[in-house]
Design a protein around this motif. Structure first.
Motif, PDB file in Angstrom:
ATOM      1  N   ARG A 154      -3.031   4.729  -8.788  1.00 18.67           N
ATOM      2  CA  ARG A 154      -4.263   4.308  -8.262  1.00 18.67           C
ATOM      3  C   ARG A 154      -5.499   4.294  -9.610  1.00 18.67           C
ATOM      4  O   ARG A 154      -6.314   4.069  -9.572  1.00 18.67           O
ATOM      5  N   GLN A 155      -5.098   5.285 -10.459  1.00 17.18           N
ATOM      6  CA  GLN A 155      -5.880   5.496 -11.749  1.00 17.18           C
ATOM      7  C   GLN A 155      -5.424   4.507 -13.101  1.00 17.18           C
ATOM      8  O   GLN A 155      -4.321   4.497 -13.033  1.00 17.18           O
ATOM      9  N   ILE A 158      -2.932   1.626  -0.147  1.00 13.61           N
ATOM     10  CA  ILE A 158      -4.303   1.422  -0.543  1.00 13.61           C
ATOM     11  C   ILE A 158      -5.351   2.286   0.302  1.00 13.61           C
ATOM     12  O   ILE A 158      -6.344   2.616   0.111  1.00 13.61           O
ATOM     13  N   TYR A 175      -7.772  -5.251  -2.880  1.00 16.80           N
ATOM     14  CA  TYR A 175      -8.866  -4.534  -2.594  1.00 16.80           C
ATOM     15  C   TYR A 175     -10.128  -5.684  -2.809  1.00 16.80           C
ATOM     16  O   TYR A 175     -11.285  -5.594  -1.950  1.00 16.80           O
ATOM     17  N   THR A 224     -12.253   2.522   0.679  1.00 18.01           N
ATOM     18  CA  THR A 224     -11.579   3.341  -0.170  1.00 18.01           C
ATOM     19  C   THR A 224     -12.174   3.452  -1.679  1.00 18.01           C
ATOM     20  O   THR A 224     -12.835   2.728  -2.023  1.00 18.01           O
ATOM     21  N   GLY A 270      -9.670   0.736 -12.611  1.00 15.89           N
ATOM     22  CA  GLY A 270      -9.654   1.928 -11.717  1.00 15.89           C
ATOM     23  C   GLY A 270     -10.777   2.600 -10.958  1.00 15.89           C
ATOM     24  O   GLY A 270     -11.808   1.937 -11.058  1.00 15.89           O
ATOM     25  N   HIS A 271     -10.551   3.765 -10.520  1.00 17.37           N
ATOM     26  CA  HIS A 271     -11.742   4.591  -9.715  1.00 17.37           C
ATOM     27  C   HIS A 271     -13.081   4.390 -10.713  1.00 17.37           C
ATOM     28  O   HIS A 271     -14.067   4.366 -10.047  1.00 17.37           O
ATOM     29  N   SER A 274       1.435   2.308 -13.860  1.00 18.51           N
ATOM     30  CA  SER A 274       0.866   2.052 -12.377  1.00 18.51           C
ATOM     31  C   SER A 274       1.918   1.927 -11.272  1.00 18.51           C
ATOM     32  O   SER A 274       1.316   1.178 -10.447  1.00 18.51           O
ATOM     33  N   LYS A 299       0.443   7.440  -7.316  1.00 14.66           N
ATOM     34  CA  LYS A 299       0.765   6.166  -6.668  1.00 14.66           C
ATOM     35  C   LYS A 299      -0.308   5.032  -7.440  1.00 14.66           C
ATOM     36  O   LYS A 299      -0.449   3.948  -6.825  1.00 14.66           O
ATOM     37  N   PRO A 345      -9.120   0.961  -6.304  1.00 14.54           N
ATOM     38  CA  PRO A 345      -7.826   1.216  -6.715  1.00 14.54           C
ATOM     39  C   PRO A 345      -7.577   0.498  -8.020  1.00 14.54           C
ATOM     40  O   PRO A 345      -8.221  -0.389  -8.113  1.00 14.54           O
TER      41      PRO A 345
END
Lengths: 419, 325
Positions: free
Chosen positions: A154-155, A372, B308, B298, B127-128, A145, A152, B301
């Motif tokens: 993010r996942q 972010i 966040y 958002t 994560g998401h 990550s 980026k 993340p």
């Protein structure tokens, strides 16, 4: 084989056109409840588990170069999996998902399409990236990550995506890529591209509504795409016999008017040949094709589960004997294409490359704080700019509490990787 | 009393409910023999059989559609959605069917026996797609109740009430606390009332409101505020809908200040609803604007999870700003 498939295809097309109107259906005077046997489909197998070629007609189906590239990619994938499961156990990454046992299905299919074809996956198809040339460092940048991950950071780990390699970014929700693949392929057709979309998913995901929507739309809208179901026997703990009662996933393709083939997913040659033919047919006729690859998930679903809770060791042993890498190894030996010394060298180099890549990637910074709020929309909208400003002030106020973004790791080389 | 973690308390409640009522059935992905990916349904299939605790095919819209039908027939299905992030394929069944079943039939048909259980929330490097807190979506839908426990005692009592309620309930479990939250849970069958908030801590300067895993964030922030001489009253909402307006408003009338914290994004989050009611009911008592400490607007993340989160430090800062307004 191509000609046979072609003529069947044109017949089938007529039948489909006729049968979408009731008036064309023949009548019967006997009460018969049709069962799944009526769509029972055999499985294409060209190499048996001992690597023996079962049909001489396919002797020249591929050349040594492709066979070895594919075989080495299968090895890379397996070594990557072993290394990353260990890294997760050591607490270096949060999550991993191995494709052990399914390498032939994934790499074989990828070898059967062209680089310009889009690949959309579920999440267990890292072998496709390996075959297309994703490097050890690229894998690790994603899994750690860091700022060098094109997504980026993010996942979660294993959610790869690489535009250059025509590999769509992975999304965890199951089956969402299936109707998207139909749409993407429709776009390729409309743009006049000489390309198709190859879409992977598991037999569990094929229960999702998106599978049914995707296949039906691809058939009706004549989309040049290949739907590739990895029927690996399990959706986490749920065995296929608690997932569906029909003749696998293949029988559904027929129901949707999608040309379908069932393949031994542990046979790299059969997967390569079937996918290559599916691609040719799909592109030429603007039709989707469904491939059901019969395979077995030798690995756990992910590092979050333990398969001993839902299946026996004996069952696993039966499938270990059908190991796709072993089968390919024996085949390559038999045709005299295997240089054992070269393979050993490749394996040890892959191991050390992966190790170096881990060390490199885990020492890179995460993406800067601004990231972010980027990519939520094309531009940073005012409310997000306000939120970023407040967050930045807060992080600056408490730098010790947000070390990753308050004090990024200084790196002398943020664009390269280990040599 | 036994010391249980939140997961074990959920499992306890499911055993209790199935034991007491043959029409209670548990269904969802991997809930059978395996006992669910978090083990919340451990041993249910073994104890009550495959007909009452069963794996479903992997299709959330099917799970809730099936459960709606089962509940309409008179049974009490408890349907598990493996992660709240995966509830969206079932959105149509929940929003257009579950929530409107009774209203659209003039009360002739109902799916009041339905309970949907789902783990939600972040802080687990998910994560998401393993971190979302979608309670506000469902709070926007008239006809379904939304309940969130913060500890094992609440989890058992509120889940039993949800299963037995005459209305469909979405029961959201803070997965960050599944094993982290441990406490005493009575062996006996007990219910906690839906629609009631829980006063966690008395205070005089500001009312802090949260639910689920964020309550402990408030407690941490309140501790820090106390060392700066600020006394915080902490309220756990427990039921997001219907929510306990009376308890919150009475507290704000007493303290004159209000802060709401949730993990979900700020815009359109449930804090907005609470803030609107509080300003309307307590307008003349407010000494500062109502503060919201929430997730960013958002997607959730991974690498920036810490940044966040509406954590204790951000909450503390907002408390101090509100008190010194």
């Amino acid at each position: 084989m191509s000609d046979v498939m072609e003529s069947e295809a044109s017949n089938m097309h007529n039948v489909i056109c006729d049968r979408d109107h009731m008036a064309q259906i023949t009548s019967t005077q006997a009460v018969t409840l049709v069962d799944k046997q009526s769509t029972s489909m055999p499985m294409l197998q060209l190499l048996n588990p001992t690597g023996e070629l079962l049909n001489e007609q396919y002797k020249n189906a591929w050349d040594k170069k492709i066979a070895l590239k594919l075989f080495y990619a299968m090895h890379f994938t397996r070594i990557l999996d072993e290394r990353m499961v260990a890294a997760q156990r050591q607490g270096r990454i949060s999550f991993y998902l191995a494709c052990t046992g399914e390498e032939a299905a994934i790499v074989g299919a990828t070898a059967g399409v062209e680089m310009r074809d889009m690949i959309m996956t579920q999440y267990r198809e890292q072998g496709a990236l390996v075959y297309r040339g994703f490097s050890a460092t690229q894998f690790m940048n994603q899994m750690f990550s860091n700022a060098l991950d094109p997504n980026k950071g993010r996942q979660m780990p294993i959610h790869y995506g690489d535009k250059e390699l025509n590999f769509m970014t992975v999304s965890s929700p199951l089956g969402t890529q299936i109707p998207q693949a139909a749409g993407f392929a429709y776009g390729q057709k409309m743009a006049g591209q000489d390309a198709i979309t190859l879409c992977f998913f598991g037999e569990g995901a094929a229960s999702e509504g998106d599978f049914h929507a995707g296949l039906n739309m691809a058939a009706v809208l004549e989309c040049p795409c290949i739907f590739l179901c990895r029927n690996n026997g399990y959706a986490i703990s749920t065995p296929a016999n608690e997932q569906f009662k029909g003749d696998g996933i293949a029988s559904r393709g027929v129901g949707y008017g999608v040309h379908t083939i069932r393949v031994d997913g542990n046979d790299a040659l059969a997967m390569y040949v079937a996918t290559k033919e599916a691609r040719r047919f799909s592109l030429k006729n603007n039709r989707p094709v469904l491939i059901e690859a019969m395979t077995y998930r030798l690995a756990a679903h992910s590092t979050s589960d333990d398969p001993s809770g839902y299946r026996s060791r004996d069952e696993e042993i039966v499938w270990r004997e059908k190991d796709p890498i072993m089968r390919m190894h024996r085949y390559l030996q038999q045709v005299g294409w295997l240089d054992e010394k070269d393979l050993d060298g490749y394996i040890s180099k892959t191991r050390s490359d992966l190790l170096a890549a881990v060390k490199y990637a885990e020492n890179q910074s995460v993406a800067p704080l601004t990231e972010i709020v980027t990519d939520v929309y094309k531009d940073i909208e005012p409310h997000l700019q306000d939120q970023l400003n407040a967050l930045r002030a807060h992080v600056e106020n408490y730098p010790e509490s947000y070390p990753n973004t308050a004090h990024p790791i200084a790196s002398d080389n943020q664009t390269g990787g280990p040599k | 009393m036994a010391q249980l973690n939140l997961l074990q308390a959920v499992n306890h409640a499911l055993h209790t409910a199935m034991e007491a009522d043959d029409s209670v059935m548990v269904m969802g992905e991997d809930v059978g023999h395996f006992g669910g990916v978090f083990r919340a349904t451990s041993n249910l299939q073994k104890t009550f059989g495959k007909a009452r605790c069963f794996n479903t095919p992997l299709v959330e819209q099917g799970i809730i559609g099936f459960a709606n039908g089962l509940a309409a027939q008179g049974a009490k299905p408890i349907a598990e959605i493996q992660f709240a992030d995966y509830i969206y394929p079932a959105f149509d069944q929940i929003v257009n069917e579950t929530a409107k079943f009774r209203y659209r039939s003039g009360g002739q048909f109902t799916v009041g026996g339905l309970t949907i259980r789902t783990p939600y929330g972040g802080g687990i490097a998910g994560g998401h797609y393993h971190s979302q807190s979608p309670e506000a979506f469902f709070a926007h839908v008239p006809g379904i109740k939304v309940v969130i426990p913060r500890n094992p005692y609440q989890a058992k009592g509120l889940l039993l009430s949800s299963i037995r309620a005459s209305d469909p309930v979405l029961f959201m479990e803070p997965k960050r606390l599944y094993r982290a939250s441990v406490g005493e849970v009575p062996e006996m069958d007990y219910e906690l009332p839906l629609g009631k908030a829980d006063l966690v801590q008395n205070g005089s300067d500001i009312t802090l409101v949260a639910w689920g895993a964020q309550v402990e964030i408030l407690q941490e922030a309140a501790q820090k505020a106390l060392s700066h001489g600020v006394s915080c009253e902490i309220i756990d909402l427990q039921s997001i809908l219907p929510w306990d307006r009376e308890t919150i408003c009475q507290s704000v009338i007493k303290t004159g200040r209000c802060l709401i914290n949730h993990e979900a994004p700020l815009t359109g989050g449930f804090a907005s609803e609470i803030a609107a009611v509080v300003q309307s009911e307590c307008f003349l008592h407010l000494e500062a604007p109502i503060a919201r400490v929430c997730g960013l607007d958002t997607p959730y993340p991974l690498a920036h999870e810490k940044e966040y989160m509406p954590d204790a430090l951000k909450t503390f800062e907002a408390i101090m700003q509100t008190v010194h307004f």
